[in-house]
Design a protein around this motif. Structure first.
Motif, PDB file in Angstrom:
ATOM      1  N   GLU A   1       0.858  -1.188   0.000  1.00  0.00           N
ATOM      2  CA  GLU A   1       0.000   0.000   0.000  1.00  0.00           C
ATOM      3  C   GLU A   1       0.895   1.239   0.000  1.00  0.00           C
ATOM      4  OE1 GLU A   1      -3.694  -0.762   2.812  1.00  0.00           O
ATOM      5  OE2 GLU A   1      -1.931  -1.865   3.414  1.00  0.00           O
TER       6      GLU A   1
ATOM      7  N   ARG B   1       0.552   4.140   1.004  1.00  0.00           N
ATOM      8  CA  ARG B   1       0.635   5.016   2.179  1.00  0.00           C
ATOM      9  C   ARG B   1       1.807   4.620   3.080  1.00  0.00           C
ATOM     10  NH1 ARG B   1      -2.240   5.443   7.649  1.00  0.00           N
ATOM     11  NH2 ARG B   1      -0.110   6.104   7.993  1.00  0.00           N
ATOM     12  N   TRP B   2       2.066   3.306   3.241  1.00  0.00           N
ATOM     13  CA  TRP B   2       3.146   2.895   4.151  1.00  0.00           C
ATOM     14  C   TRP B   2       4.511   3.214   3.554  1.00  0.00           C
ATOM     15  CZ3 TRP B   2       1.156   2.759   8.613  1.00  0.00           C
ATOM     16  CH2 TRP B   2      -0.116   2.221   8.842  1.00  0.00           C
TER      17      TRP B   2
ATOM     18  N   TYR C   1       2.988  -8.016   5.653  1.00  0.00           N
ATOM     19  CA  TYR C   1       1.724  -8.454   6.249  1.00  0.00           C
ATOM     20  C   TYR C   1       1.805  -9.822   6.915  1.00  0.00           C
ATOM     21  CZ  TYR C   1      -2.170  -5.316   6.430  1.00  0.00           C
ATOM     22  OH  TYR C   1      -3.027  -4.339   6.837  1.00  0.00           O
TER      23      TYR C   1
ATOM     24  N   ASP D   1       0.460   5.156  14.071  1.00  0.00           N
ATOM     25  CA  ASP D   1      -0.792   5.073  13.300  1.00  0.00           C
ATOM     26  C   ASP D   1      -1.762   4.020  13.835  1.00  0.00           C
ATOM     27  OD1 ASP D   1      -2.165   6.191  10.741  1.00  0.00           O
ATOM     28  OD2 ASP D   1      -2.505   4.026  10.695  1.00  0.00           O
ATOM     29  N   ARG D   2      -1.274   2.814  14.140  1.00  0.00           N
ATOM     30  CA  ARG D   2      -2.125   1.738  14.657  1.00  0.00           C
ATOM     31  C   ARG D   2      -1.787   1.474  16.122  1.00  0.00           C
ATOM     32  NH1 ARG D   2      -2.020  -3.002  10.106  1.00  0.00           N
ATOM     33  NH2 ARG D   2      -2.994  -1.838   8.403  1.00  0.00           N
TER      34      ARG D   2
ATOM     35  N   ASN E   1      -9.161   8.447  14.030  1.00  0.00           N
ATOM     36  CA  ASN E   1      -9.735   7.373  13.212  1.00  0.00           C
ATOM     37  C   ASN E   1     -11.262   7.336  13.263  1.00  0.00           C
ATOM     38  OD1 ASN E   1      -7.285   5.885  12.207  1.00  0.00           O
ATOM     39  ND2 ASN E   1      -6.854   5.934  14.390  1.00  0.00           N
TER      40      ASN E   1
ATOM     41  N   ASP F   1      -6.810  -4.859  13.475  1.00  0.00           N
ATOM     42  CA  ASP F   1      -6.330  -3.478  13.485  1.00  0.00           C
ATOM     43  C   ASP F   1      -7.377  -2.611  14.186  1.00  0.00           C
ATOM     44  OD1 ASP F   1      -5.582  -0.879  12.933  1.00  0.00           O
ATOM     45  OD2 ASP F   1      -5.525  -1.113  10.750  1.00  0.00           O
TER      46      ASP F   1
ATOM     47  N   ASN G   1      -7.773   0.437  14.315  1.00  0.00           N
ATOM     48  CA  ASN G   1      -8.284   1.521  13.472  1.00  0.00           C
ATOM     49  C   ASN G   1      -9.544   1.100  12.723  1.00  0.00           C
ATOM     50  OD1 ASN G   1      -6.140   3.046  14.240  1.00  0.00           O
ATOM     51  ND2 ASN G   1      -5.010   2.894  12.313  1.00  0.00           N
TER      52      ASN G   1
ATOM     53  N   TRP H   1      -6.951  -5.928   5.256  1.00  0.00           N
ATOM     54  CA  TRP H   1      -7.350  -4.812   4.389  1.00  0.00           C
ATOM     55  C   TRP H   1      -7.035  -5.154   2.918  1.00  0.00           C
ATOM     56  CZ3 TRP H   1      -9.268  -0.074   6.455  1.00  0.00           C
ATOM     57  CH2 TRP H   1      -9.071   0.150   7.822  1.00  0.00           C
TER      58      TRP H   1
ATOM     59  N   ASN I   1     -11.238   2.202   3.144  1.00  0.00           N
ATOM     60  CA  ASN I   1      -9.959   2.773   2.682  1.00  0.00           C
ATOM     61  C   ASN I   1      -9.836   2.640   1.161  1.00  0.00           C
ATOM     62  OD1 ASN I   1      -8.896   0.198   2.056  1.00  0.00           O
ATOM     63  ND2 ASN I   1      -6.975   0.572   3.149  1.00  0.00           N
TER      64      ASN I   1
ATOM     65  N   GLN J   1     -10.079   6.071   1.967  1.00  0.00           N
ATOM     66  CA  GLN J   1      -9.212   6.685   2.980  1.00  0.00           C
ATOM     67  C   GLN J   1      -7.774   6.533   2.514  1.00  0.00           C
ATOM     68  OE1 GLN J   1      -7.884   5.895   7.624  1.00  0.00           O
ATOM     69  NE2 GLN J   1      -9.087   4.318   6.657  1.00  0.00           N
ATOM     70  N   ASP J   2      -6.993   7.562   2.636  1.00  0.00           N
ATOM     71  CA  ASP J   2      -5.541   7.618   2.403  1.00  0.00           C
ATOM     72  C   ASP J   2      -5.146   8.554   1.267  1.00  0.00           C
ATOM     73  OD1 ASP J   2      -4.880   5.826   4.437  1.00  0.00           O
ATOM     74  OD2 ASP J   2      -4.984   4.078   3.115  1.00  0.00           O
TER      75      ASP J   2
ATOM     76  N   LYS K   1      -4.963  11.879   4.834  1.00  0.00           N
ATOM     77  CA  LYS K   1      -4.237  11.893   6.099  1.00  0.00           C
ATOM     78  C   LYS K   1      -2.780  12.181   5.730  1.00  0.00           C
ATOM     79  CE  LYS K   1      -5.206   7.730   7.549  1.00  0.00           C
ATOM     80  NZ  LYS K   1      -5.452   6.597   8.454  1.00  0.00           N
TER      81      LYS K   1
HETATM   82  C1  BGC Z   1      -4.552   2.839   8.390  1.00  0.00           C
HETATM   83  C2  BGC Z   1      -5.104   3.181   7.031  1.00  0.00           C
HETATM   84  C3  BGC Z   1      -4.747   2.094   6.035  1.00  0.00           C
HETATM   85  C4  BGC Z   1      -5.095   0.720   6.578  1.00  0.00           C
HETATM   86  C5  BGC Z   1      -4.600  -0.380   5.681  1.00  0.00           C
HETATM   87  C6  BGC Z   1      -5.025   1.467   8.791  1.00  0.00           C
HETATM   88  O1  BGC Z   1      -4.535   1.141  10.050  1.00  0.00           O
HETATM   89  O2  BGC Z   1      -4.936   3.815   9.338  1.00  0.00           O
HETATM   90  O3  BGC Z   1      -4.586   4.416   6.617  1.00  0.00           O
HETATM   91  O4  BGC Z   1      -5.441   2.285   4.840  1.00  0.00           O
HETATM   92  O5  BGC Z   1      -4.541   0.537   7.849  1.00  0.00           O
HETATM   93  O6  BGC Z   1      -3.218  -0.394   5.606  1.00  0.00           O
END
Ligand code: BGC
Length: 356
Positions: free
Chosen positions: A40, A42-43, A68, A116-117, A133, A168, A170, A208, A237, A266-267, A287
């Motif tokens: 992903e 975002r990471w 993962y 974040d988590r 969140n 997770d 979140n 996810w 997301n 989301q992201d 974010k």
């Molecule tokens: C994050 C999201 C992300 C999701 C999947 C969540 O914990 O806050 O931004 O899309 O994990 O990686």
């Protein structure tokens, strides 16, 4: 990993340690960063921003992605500890899996920041930095309601719901926030969930994973939408939204006669912002991961220096062992109306050329 590969990895690591020895000696110490995956975007952005922010403050960084896989992530963190990190920034795949490891970290005086988590079931987490969140879910819910109102509030409309990964925290926060907005509409019959799949355990998406969401959307469409139109999808997301969009295109949505439903995310992933500009996706939640990384780097630096760490939330994040002192950052809803202002002009998160 085979024994041979482990031996090679260990040799490479010690060579790295030797060659980097002088740099490490001058640095304020090593900070270990453990992120869930590299699939992903975002990471990847988080990793890049964290490395930059920590280097700027004088730290050396050991950044690892865990593909993962929970045991891989725990091993990576334990290796960082063996190598002598002063602080750890961890975005856990499964929040519950770090109790034993972090008991060791506490004994060694390593500062631990949940990134974040939320890391749960352990007292040995010093701080948490994340976006609000619950508010992410609220924004997604509000976007569905306002787009439904824009389309004339015809009642009822058909809505389907997707959730994130249940390991997770979140995912649960986002679900609770979204439901706080959507449930009254569902209860009053304005929004109809034809699949009747509503509870978190029914709508969750392990890891996810976008392909899993795509397969579930395929099944829901064939089982519950013969002849009926799907009007809205609450996707938690952007990765899931991509899978959902592919599924819906496969059954004819997204052309003139059959416009896409309202779809959230989301992201603000690049491909999803492009999907918003094209009209395939309705909204995402931006974010700014650069901001998250800056706050995380400040937390590391101040806590190691024994200075006051800035927090703004002391009640929302009970991890089962304690309420973790938290810094919450505000998420921003992005849709066709404000993507340029939010993502290009105001934040310069993307250049306009990237979004073409
Ligand atoms: C994050 C999201 C992300 C999701 C999947 C969540 O914990 O806050 O931004 O899309 O994990 O990686």
């Amino acid at each position: 990993m085979t024994l041979r590969k482990m031996a090679v990895a260990a040799a490479v690591t010690s060579v790295m340690a030797l060659t980097m020895g002088s740099a490490w000696a001058q640095s304020k110490g090593v900070v270990g960063i453990s992120l869930p995956n590299k699939t992903e975007s975002r990471w990847i952005n988080d990793g890049n921003s964290l490395v930059a922010a920590l280097k700027e403050k004088g730290y050396t960084v050991d950044l690892q992605y865990a593909n993962y896989d929970v045991p891989t992530q725990v091993n990576q963190v334990e290796n960082m500890m063996t190598k002598g990190v002063k602080a750890l920034l961890i975005a856990p795949i499964d929040g519950k899996t770090f109790s034993d490891t972090l008991a060791q970290a506490a004994k060694r005086g390593i500062k631990v920041i949940s990134y974040d988590r939320l890391i749960s079931q352990t007292k040995n987490v010093d701080y948490y930095v994340t976006f609000d969140n619950y508010q992410v879910g609220v924004l997604q819910g509000q976007s569905i309601v306002s787009n439904w109102q824009k389309r004339g509030s015809k009642s009822p409309i058909n809505l389907e719901i997707f959730g994130g990964s249940t390991d997770d925290n979140n995912a649960h926060m986002v679900y609770a926030g979204g439901m706080s907005v959507l449930k009254p509409y569902i209860d009053s019959g304005k929004f109809v969930v034809r699949s009747k799949q509503l509870a978190m355990d029914k709508v969750a998406t392990p890891n996810w994973d976008g392909a899993t969401a795509q397969a579930r959307m395929d099944n829901v469409m064939s089982a519950f939408y013969g002849g009926a139109r799907l009007d809205a999808v609450w996707s938690p997301n952007d990765g899931l939204a991509i899978g959902i969009i592919s599924s819906l295109k496969g059954v004819g949505y997204g052309n003139g006669g059959q416009p896409m439903p309202i779809i959230t995310g989301q992201d603000a992933d690049l491909q999803n912002v492009k999907a918003i500009i094209r009209g395939d996706q309705t909204a995402t939640v931006f974010k700014d991961t650069r901001q998250l990384a800056r706050v995380a780097a400040d937390m590391v630096d101040n806590s190691l220096a024994g200075k006051t760490v800035t927090i703004n939330d002391t009640k929302s994040y009970n991890n089962g062992a304690k309420i973790v002192p938290t810094y919450l950052i505000k998420p921003i809803l992005v849709d066709a109306g404000n993507w340029k202002k939010a993502l290009v002009t105001d934040s310069q998160y993307y250049s306009e050329a990237q979004l073409k």
